[in-house]
Each structure stands twice: as structure tokens, then as C-alpha cells.
Design a protein around this motif. Structure first.
Motif, PDB file in Angstrom:
ATOM      1  N   SER A 282     -12.010  12.062   5.657  1.00  0.00           N
ATOM      2  CA  SER A 282     -10.730  12.116   6.349  1.00  0.00           C
ATOM      3  C   SER A 282      -9.653  11.500   5.495  1.00  0.00           C
ATOM      4  O   SER A 282      -9.537  10.285   5.414  1.00  0.00           O
ATOM      5  N   ALA A 283      -8.863  12.307   4.813  1.00  0.00           N
ATOM      6  CA  ALA A 283      -7.810  11.778   3.953  1.00  0.00           C
ATOM      7  C   ALA A 283      -6.729  11.111   4.771  1.00  0.00           C
ATOM      8  O   ALA A 283      -6.044  10.218   4.299  1.00  0.00           O
ATOM      9  N   ARG A 284      -6.550  11.551   6.011  1.00  0.00           N
ATOM     10  CA  ARG A 284      -5.494  10.962   6.834  1.00  0.00           C
ATOM     11  C   ARG A 284      -5.845   9.537   7.243  1.00  0.00           C
ATOM     12  O   ARG A 284      -5.005   8.651   7.285  1.00  0.00           O
ATOM     13  N   GLN A 285      -7.108   9.287   7.557  1.00  0.00           N
ATOM     14  CA  GLN A 285      -7.487   7.991   8.080  1.00  0.00           C
ATOM     15  C   GLN A 285      -8.011   7.046   7.022  1.00  0.00           C
ATOM     16  O   GLN A 285      -8.118   5.856   7.266  1.00  0.00           O
ATOM     17  N   GLY A 286      -8.364   7.491   5.862  1.00  0.00           N
ATOM     18  CA  GLY A 286      -8.864   6.589   4.838  1.00  0.00           C
ATOM     19  C   GLY A 286      -9.103   7.340   3.546  1.00  0.00           C
ATOM     20  O   GLY A 286      -8.598   8.433   3.341  1.00  0.00           O
ATOM     21  N   ARG A 287      -9.895   6.763   2.666  1.00  0.00           N
ATOM     22  CA  ARG A 287     -10.200   7.420   1.410  1.00  0.00           C
ATOM     23  C   ARG A 287     -11.188   8.552   1.648  1.00  0.00           C
ATOM     24  O   ARG A 287     -11.883   8.612   2.657  1.00  0.00           O
ATOM     25  N   GLU A 288     -11.301   9.435   0.683  1.00  0.00           N
ATOM     26  CA  GLU A 288     -12.212  10.570   0.829  1.00  0.00           C
ATOM     27  C   GLU A 288     -13.667  10.127   0.945  1.00  0.00           C
ATOM     28  O   GLU A 288     -14.509  10.839   1.475  1.00  0.00           O
ATOM     29  N   ASP A 289     -13.994   8.916   0.435  1.00  0.00           N
ATOM     30  CA  ASP A 289     -15.363   8.427   0.531  1.00  0.00           C
ATOM     31  C   ASP A 289     -15.641   7.776   1.883  1.00  0.00           C
ATOM     32  O   ASP A 289     -16.714   7.215   2.103  1.00  0.00           O
ATOM     33  N   GLY A 290     -14.686   7.855   2.812  1.00  0.00           N
ATOM     34  CA  GLY A 290     -14.883   7.280   4.131  1.00  0.00           C
ATOM     35  C   GLY A 290     -14.524   5.821   4.224  1.00  0.00           C
ATOM     36  O   GLY A 290     -14.687   5.218   5.287  1.00  0.00           O
ATOM     37  N   GLY A 291     -14.024   5.225   3.149  1.00  0.00           N
ATOM     38  CA  GLY A 291     -13.657   3.815   3.156  1.00  0.00           C
ATOM     39  C   GLY A 291     -12.198   3.609   3.475  1.00  0.00           C
ATOM     40  O   GLY A 291     -11.466   4.541   3.798  1.00  0.00           O
ATOM     41  N   VAL A 292     -11.771   2.372   3.385  1.00  0.00           N
ATOM     42  CA  VAL A 292     -10.386   2.030   3.681  1.00  0.00           C
ATOM     43  C   VAL A 292      -9.913   0.970   2.698  1.00  0.00           C
ATOM     44  O   VAL A 292     -10.672   0.063   2.320  1.00  0.00           O
ATOM     45  N   ASP A 293      -8.671   1.093   2.232  1.00  0.00           N
ATOM     46  CA  ASP A 293      -8.092   0.122   1.309  1.00  0.00           C
ATOM     47  C   ASP A 293      -7.527  -1.062   2.082  1.00  0.00           C
ATOM     48  O   ASP A 293      -6.848  -0.892   3.100  1.00  0.00           O
ATOM     49  N   VAL A 294      -7.808  -2.258   1.583  1.00  0.00           N
ATOM     50  CA  VAL A 294      -7.290  -3.489   2.160  1.00  0.00           C
ATOM     51  C   VAL A 294      -6.579  -4.261   1.048  1.00  0.00           C
ATOM     52  O   VAL A 294      -7.143  -4.449  -0.043  1.00  0.00           O
ATOM     53  N   ALA A 295      -5.343  -4.685   1.306  1.00  0.00           N
ATOM     54  CA  ALA A 295      -4.580  -5.445   0.328  1.00  0.00           C
ATOM     55  C   ALA A 295      -4.221  -6.803   0.896  1.00  0.00           C
ATOM     56  O   ALA A 295      -4.022  -6.965   2.103  1.00  0.00           O
TER      57      ALA A 295
ATOM     58  N   ARG B 250       6.351   8.628   6.100  1.00  0.00           N
ATOM     59  CA  ARG B 250       5.110   8.933   6.814  1.00  0.00           C
ATOM     60  C   ARG B 250       4.630   7.775   7.666  1.00  0.00           C
ATOM     61  O   ARG B 250       3.776   7.964   8.534  1.00  0.00           O
ATOM     62  N   LEU B 251       5.099   6.579   7.392  1.00  0.00           N
ATOM     63  CA  LEU B 251       4.681   5.432   8.195  1.00  0.00           C
ATOM     64  C   LEU B 251       5.132   5.647   9.635  1.00  0.00           C
ATOM     65  O   LEU B 251       6.247   6.120   9.881  1.00  0.00           O
ATOM     66  N   PRO B 252       4.288   5.314  10.602  1.00  0.00           N
ATOM     67  CA  PRO B 252       4.607   5.663  11.993  1.00  0.00           C
ATOM     68  C   PRO B 252       5.742   4.827  12.573  1.00  0.00           C
ATOM     69  O   PRO B 252       5.794   3.608  12.386  1.00  0.00           O
ATOM     70  N   ALA B 253       6.649   5.506  13.264  1.00  0.00           N
ATOM     71  CA  ALA B 253       7.712   4.802  13.988  1.00  0.00           C
ATOM     72  C   ALA B 253       7.099   4.038  15.148  1.00  0.00           C
ATOM     73  O   ALA B 253       6.081   4.431  15.719  1.00  0.00           O
ATOM     74  N   ASP B 254       7.732   2.929  15.473  1.00  0.00           N
ATOM     75  CA  ASP B 254       7.245   2.073  16.558  1.00  0.00           C
ATOM     76  C   ASP B 254       8.444   1.287  17.075  1.00  0.00           C
ATOM     77  O   ASP B 254       9.235   0.763  16.276  1.00  0.00           O
ATOM     78  N   PRO B 255       8.637   1.194  18.393  1.00  0.00           N
ATOM     79  CA  PRO B 255       9.828   0.521  18.920  1.00  0.00           C
ATOM     80  C   PRO B 255       9.995  -0.914  18.424  1.00  0.00           C
ATOM     81  O   PRO B 255      11.120  -1.372  18.240  1.00  0.00           O
ATOM     82  N   ALA B 256       8.878  -1.611  18.201  1.00  0.00           N
ATOM     83  CA  ALA B 256       8.965  -3.006  17.789  1.00  0.00           C
ATOM     84  C   ALA B 256       8.781  -3.189  16.292  1.00  0.00           C
ATOM     85  O   ALA B 256       9.429  -4.050  15.686  1.00  0.00           O
TER      86      ALA B 256
ATOM     87  N   LEU C 263       0.795  -1.231   0.000  1.00  0.00           N
ATOM     88  CA  LEU C 263       0.000   0.000   0.000  1.00  0.00           C
ATOM     89  C   LEU C 263       0.823   1.276   0.000  1.00  0.00           C
ATOM     90  O   LEU C 263       0.254   2.369  -0.084  1.00  0.00           O
ATOM     91  N   GLY C 264       2.138   1.160   0.133  1.00  0.00           N
ATOM     92  CA  GLY C 264       2.945   2.372   0.186  1.00  0.00           C
ATOM     93  C   GLY C 264       2.795   3.061   1.526  1.00  0.00           C
ATOM     94  O   GLY C 264       2.818   2.422   2.572  1.00  0.00           O
ATOM     95  N   GLN C 265       2.600   4.370   1.491  1.00  0.00           N
ATOM     96  CA  GLN C 265       2.527   5.157   2.726  1.00  0.00           C
ATOM     97  C   GLN C 265       1.148   5.782   2.921  1.00  0.00           C
ATOM     98  O   GLN C 265       1.038   6.896   3.433  1.00  0.00           O
ATOM     99  N   ARG C 266       0.123   5.061   2.537  1.00  0.00           N
ATOM    100  CA  ARG C 266      -1.234   5.561   2.751  1.00  0.00           C
ATOM    101  C   ARG C 266      -1.935   4.708   3.807  1.00  0.00           C
ATOM    102  O   ARG C 266      -1.548   3.563   4.052  1.00  0.00           O
ATOM    103  N   PRO C 267      -2.961   5.243   4.443  1.00  0.00           N
ATOM    104  CA  PRO C 267      -3.681   4.468   5.452  1.00  0.00           C
ATOM    105  C   PRO C 267      -4.356   3.252   4.835  1.00  0.00           C
ATOM    106  O   PRO C 267      -4.696   3.238   3.647  1.00  0.00           O
TER     107      PRO C 267
END
Length: 346
Positions: free
Chosen positions: A266-279, A332-338, A129-133
Motif C-alpha cells: 500500500s503506497a498510500r499507507q506506507g512503504r511498498e514493503d508494508g513498513g512505515v517511516d518514523v522520524a 497532500r497532507l490532510p486538512a484538519d480543523p485543529a 517527512l514531507g508529504q508521505r505517510p
């Protein structure tokens, strides 16, 4: 010879079957050069062995520079590697030594300025998915689901064949063999088709426990039977069809657990139509329609806001994309200790 304007990046994909390493220029003007090695990185009491990873990776990187007709790092300051991203199976729980030792070692050996150490699920996500939600279900012998709204990660499963990996190749293979054993015993829920398939591979199933239980690669052995379950499903065996339907349910449950919450517009949390991409990514989905069709149906029923999209690339492509983003400061992907460790610039 390389020029000062070229910024080299390296992506590493480390798994149970070996290593793949890619060399690319950060501008993407040339296709990455890739080399593969069949020796997996050792894991010991301290976790993933950083010294062994370096022993394997450094000659591969130098060989890639030679193959690309470039100066080898160390012989020309302009051949320094700007960024490296290492994706490794087990990084989340076994990556302590890598986090402690790789930044300095790679800086000394390759002139690396930026480094990311990622769980293989993160590089699978970045490749798909690259760097998108969105959310990614990575499934092969095991399975793990990962999702993000770019502020943090959500993870589901990836707990191994004894505690989880529900819907994975090992899970499907074990369920198919259980149905074969039920048919042998005359118990309800058995499948003579799966019994015949098991005996074609291993001989009389009464000898199967002795062949399976002593092995240290049991998940892979179980997963090797999954294609037989798919074949029996295509041929109309109702038990095999049910096994794959249950696998699809487990995979969708994992996706649902990690899908980021979305809000309309919310472009940050998903698509503009309110959905979410799943791969979907990983070798399990190569079995095709017997698994993917019931998975699509269940996803549509349980996650109507989800849109199933094709994975853009594999985990090695994901590692390269993370390295490129590190090189130009666009990660843009969030840093995480693990899951995604990005130490300070060396």
C-alpha cells in the motif's frame, strides 16, 4: 525587480522563544531567505493574538524582500505573496483568532492568495517527512507524536508536563531530580551522581523546591537538567541509564500510537514493503546515544515494521514546503480543523 513568473511563498515558525520567517520562490530556484525574531507571539483570553502576530511578521517579510533585492509587497503587484504557511505552538487549541482574522489580513497586506494555519507538530512533520505517510516524534522540552496515512491525522501526547509529555526533556529532568532527592533522603532508587549534578547547578537540594515551584517556566527549568542526566548515564550511573531507558519507552509508545496502519503493497499507507517511516525531530535528540540507542532498540522490538529515518528538515522548512505545495496545488497532507486549517482561496 521581481518578474511576473516568480511566485513568492512565506513560511512562519512561531514558538515560545520567538519567530522565524522564511521567504522562498515556489519553484525552489533559490535558497530561502530567513530572518529570526526573539519576541514570541502573545497569547490572551482569545487564544493566539492575531494582531500581534501580524505586527511581528509583516515587517520581517518586508525585510526579507529587501534583503533578497526584491520589490516590497504593496509597491509592485508582481511582489505579491502567493502562499503563506504559519506553524504555531498551541494552534490546535488556541488558534481560533488566527483562523478568523489572518486570511483577510494577509491578503490585504501581502496579496496572499492561499494560506495554511498549522500546529507546530504538523510543520515538524512536513519538515521531517514531507508529504508521505509515516510518523514523527517531535521532542524538546515537551513531546508530541503525529502520524498520517494521508487521509487523516493521529496524535499522541503533547499534553504538557503535568498531564503528559512523557519522555520529553522536562520529563527526563524531573525524573533525574526525583532520583537526586531520593539519594538525599536515603530512599531506594536514588542516585548520588544525580544528586551531585543537581547541587552543582542549584546548590543544596533542600532549597530546590523554593527555586523551582514559584517559576512560571518550570518545564524549561526541568528540561535544563536533562543533559546532566545524559552525562551521568554516559558515566555509567545505573539510575540515569534507567531514566533514559524509560524515556525511550515512552517515546516509542507515542510513535506506536500514531503510526498509520499499513498493508503490504500500500503506497498510500506506507512503504511498498508494508513498513512505515518514523522520524525523530527536536532538540531532545541532540543528547545522542544515551537516549537514541535505547530508543532504537525498543522501536525495533515493538515496531518491527518501522524504519527510523533522518528528519529531512526542521519545522520552518516544513512551513515553507506546505506553502510551496499550496502555491502549486500539490498539498497532500490532510486538512484538519485543529491541526492543518486551509481556508478557501482569498
Amino acid at each position: 525587480m521581481s518578474t511576473p513568473s516568480v511566485r513568492w511563498v512565506v513560511g512562519v515558525d512561531s514558538g515560545g522563544s520567538g519567530l522565524r520567517v522564511a521567504l522562498a520562490d515556489a519553484a525552489g530556484s533559490e535558497a530561502p531567505e530567513v530572518v529570526e525574531g526573539r519576541t514570541p507571539v502573545r497569547t490572551g483570553p482569545a487564544g493566539i493574538d492575531a494582531h500581534h502576530l501580524l505586527e511581528l511578521v509583516l515587517p520581517m517579510v518586508r525585510a526579507l524582500f529587501v534583503r533578497a533585492g526584491r520589490e516590497v509587497p504593496g509597491s509592485d503587484p508582481d511582489a505579491a505573496v502567493t502562499a503563506v504557511a504559519v506553524g504555531a505552538a498551541g494552534m490546535a487549541t488556541l488558534g481560533g483568532q488566527l483562523r478568523a482574522e489572518l486570511p483577510g489580513a494577509l491578503a490585504a497586506a501581502l496579496g496572499v492568495r492561499r494560506l495554511a494555519l498549522a500546529a507546530d507538530a504538523v510543520t515538524a512533520y512536513a519538515g521531517a517527512l514531507g508529504q508521505r505517510p509515516g510518523a514523527v516524534v517531535a521532542a524538546g522540552t515537551g513531546v508530541i507524536a503525529l502520524g498520517t496515512d494521508l487521509s487523516g491525522w493521529r496524535r499522541a501526547d503533547g499534553w504538557g508536563h503535568l498531564l503528559g509529555d512523557c519522555g520529553s526533556g522536562a520529563w527526563i529532568g524531573r525524573a533525574g531530580l526525583e532520583a537526586a532527592m531520593r539519594a538525599h533522603d536515603g530512599r531506594r532508587g536514588g542516585s548520588t551522581a544525580l544528586l551531585s549534578a543537581a547541587e552543582s547547578v542549584w546548590g543544596p537540594v533542600t532549597g530546590l523546591p523554593g527555586q523551582l515551584y514559584p517559576r512560571t517556566d518550570r518545564p524549561a527549568v526541568l528540561a535544563s537538567f536533562a543533559p546532566h542526566v545524559a552525562r551521568c548515564a554516559v558515566e555509567g550511573d545505573p539510575v540515569a541509564v534507567d531514566v533514559l531507558a524509560r524515556a525511550a519507552r515512552h517515546l516509542v509508545e507515542a510513535a506506536a500510537a500514531v503510526c498509520p496502519p499499513v498493508r503490504q503493497g500500500s503506497a498510500r499507507q506506507g512503504r511498498e514493503d508494508g513498513g512505515v517511516d518514523v522520524a525523530l525531530t527536536g532538540g531532545l535528540f541532540a543528547m545522542g546515544d544515551p537516549l537514541v540507542v535505547p530508543l532504537r532498540e525498543r522501536l525495533a522490538a515493538e515496531l518491527p515494521s518501522a524504519r527510523l529515518v533522518p528528519a529531512a528538515g526542521d519545522p520552518l522548512a516544513g512551513a515553507v514546503s506546505i506553502a510551496v505545495a499550496l502555491a502549486d496545488g500539490s498539498l497532500r497532507l490532510p486538512a484538519d480543523p485543529a491541526l492543518l486549517h486551509v481556508p478557501p482561496v482569498v
